[in-house]
Scaffold this active site. Structure first.
Site, mmCIF file in Angstrom:
data_model
loop_
_atom_site.group_PDB
_atom_site.id
_atom_site.type_symbol
_atom_site.label_atom_id
_atom_site.label_comp_id
_atom_site.label_asym_id
_atom_site.label_seq_id
_atom_site.Cartn_x
_atom_site.Cartn_y
_atom_site.Cartn_z
ATOM 1 C CE LYS A 170 29.470 35.321 31.374
ATOM 2 N NZ LYS A 170 30.568 35.655 30.438
ATOM 3 C CB CYS A 176 33.907 42.146 30.900
ATOM 4 S SG CYS A 176 32.773 41.765 29.524
HETATM 5 O O1 HRO Z 1 30.669 37.783 28.778
HETATM 6 C C1 HRO Z 1 31.600 38.142 28.038
HETATM 7 O O2 HRO Z 1 31.406 38.675 26.940
HETATM 8 C C2 HRO Z 1 33.003 37.990 28.445
HETATM 9 C C3 HRO Z 1 33.500 38.349 29.673
HETATM 10 CL CL1 HRO Z 1 32.509 38.898 30.941
HETATM 11 C C4 HRO Z 1 34.880 38.281 29.933
HETATM 12 O O3 HRO Z 1 35.395 38.621 31.009
HETATM 13 N N1 HRO Z 1 35.680 37.843 28.941
HETATM 14 C C5 HRO Z 1 35.197 37.461 27.748
HETATM 15 O O4 HRO Z 1 35.988 37.052 26.872
HETATM 16 N N2 HRO Z 1 33.847 37.542 27.517
#
Ligand code: HRO
Length: 309
Positions: free
Chosen positions: A45, A128
């Site tokens: 993650k 993100c």
């Molecule tokens: O954690 C998120 O809300 C998230 C991230 Cl970091 C990302 O790069 N892509 C996404 O769809 N959710």
């Protein structure tokens, strides 16, 4: 049996299929399950400087054709992932750290520390979509160039970028022009389509809580956009391996991404929905298609998508 191995950034994957960052990849248990699965690599993650709880729930919903999320970067903080990196290496496959610091300074600190870790490579997340008040770096070309100048100067691990989807040829060209200036070892295309809105018409309400219901769209909805991004970056940057991600559920999907130019692929929504058994299933489906078509390896058809003259 067809060979579905892949290599890029100096790393060899027995299978070209692994997880997308974020999908079942935050906790030590989830990362161990990826290690024990048929995934060809382990990707964490995205991590930040400090641990984060993420956005308020509900923040992830499965949909008939994919998913909508506004997780808000919940993660254990970069130090925890670095601490876990030697254990993750024991599974005998490449281990990638996804890094998504909330500022350039944060990213510099994290990358500096990653240099001394057991991670094989870094996937820098420039895309993100879910942090309130923080635009996606990958949509700001000046910022992206500044990030790459500073980060590539200190990063001693192979550096890849997780890009947002682009929808205009001018933007692909601008981004490719910037990437060419630095030693970028791979591109992961694409992150979720940011700030999509799904409505429950029965209840007349949004389906996730953060940001008034706006979130990142994943799954089958975004496969054509993902294929287009893989194809266009492969055309513009033929020497940079492209990792395809977005709406891959079957071996046939993987076959299409490789035809478009992908070197490997990542599974996101399908991993959330099906669990880690998806890696073996998709791998076998891909091998079956390749055997039927008489392709012994991915190189034989990579990028060889035909166009109508
Ligand atoms: O954690 C998120 O809300 C998230 C991230 Cl970091 C990302 O790069 N892509 C996404 O769809 N959710």
């Amino acid at each position: 049996m067809a060979d579905i191995s892949a290599s890029f950034a100096g790393l060899s994957l027995r299978k070209c299929i692994y997880n997308a960052s974020g999908a079942r990849s935050m906790t030590p248990e989830e990362l161990a399950a990826l290690g024990n699965s048929e995934a060809g690599a382990i990707l964490t993650k995205s991590c930040t400087l400090l641990p984060r709880e993420g956005n308020p729930e509900p923040r992830y919903q499965d949909l008939e054709w994919g998913s909508l999320n506004s997780m808000g970067l919940p993660n254990l903080g970069y130090e925890k992932y670095i601490e876990l990196s030697p254990e993750l290496k024991k599974y005998g496959k490449p281990v990638f750290a996804s890094v998504s610091g909330l500022s350039l300074e944060d990213n510099m600190k994290i990358i500096e520390a990653m240099n001394a870790s057991e991670f094989d490579a870094v996937e820098l997340n420039l895309s993100c979509p879910n942090i309130p008040g923080k635009p996606q770096v990958g949509y700001d070309f000046e910022d992206t160039e500044k990030y790459l100048e500073e980060i590539s100067a200190i990063c001693r691990k192979p550096l890849g970028l997780k890009l947002p989807p682009y929808f205009d040829f001018a933007h692909f060209e601008q981004m490719a022009g910037i990437i060419k200036k630095f030693r970028v070892r791979f591109l992961s295309c694409i992150n979720a389509i940011g700030n999509a809105l799904v409505i429950d018409s029965e209840k007349e309400i949004v389906i996730i809580k953060p940001k008034g219901g706006f979130g990142g769209l994943g799954g089958r909805y975004i496969k054509p956009a993902a294929l287009a991004n893989v194809r266009k970056f492969h055309e513009l940057l033929p020497d940079i391996p492209i990792i395809g991600v977005g709406g891959i559920f079957t071996g046939r999907d993987v076959f299409e991404f490789v035809l478009a130019g992908a070197t490997a692929v990542q599974l996101g929504t399908v991993l959330m929905q099906e669990g880690t058994s998806c890696f073996g299933r998709v791998a076998r489906e891909l091998e079956e298609i390749m055997d039927k078509k008489g392709y012994p390896s991915l190189e034989r058809f990579r990028g060889k998508l035909k166009v109508i003259e």
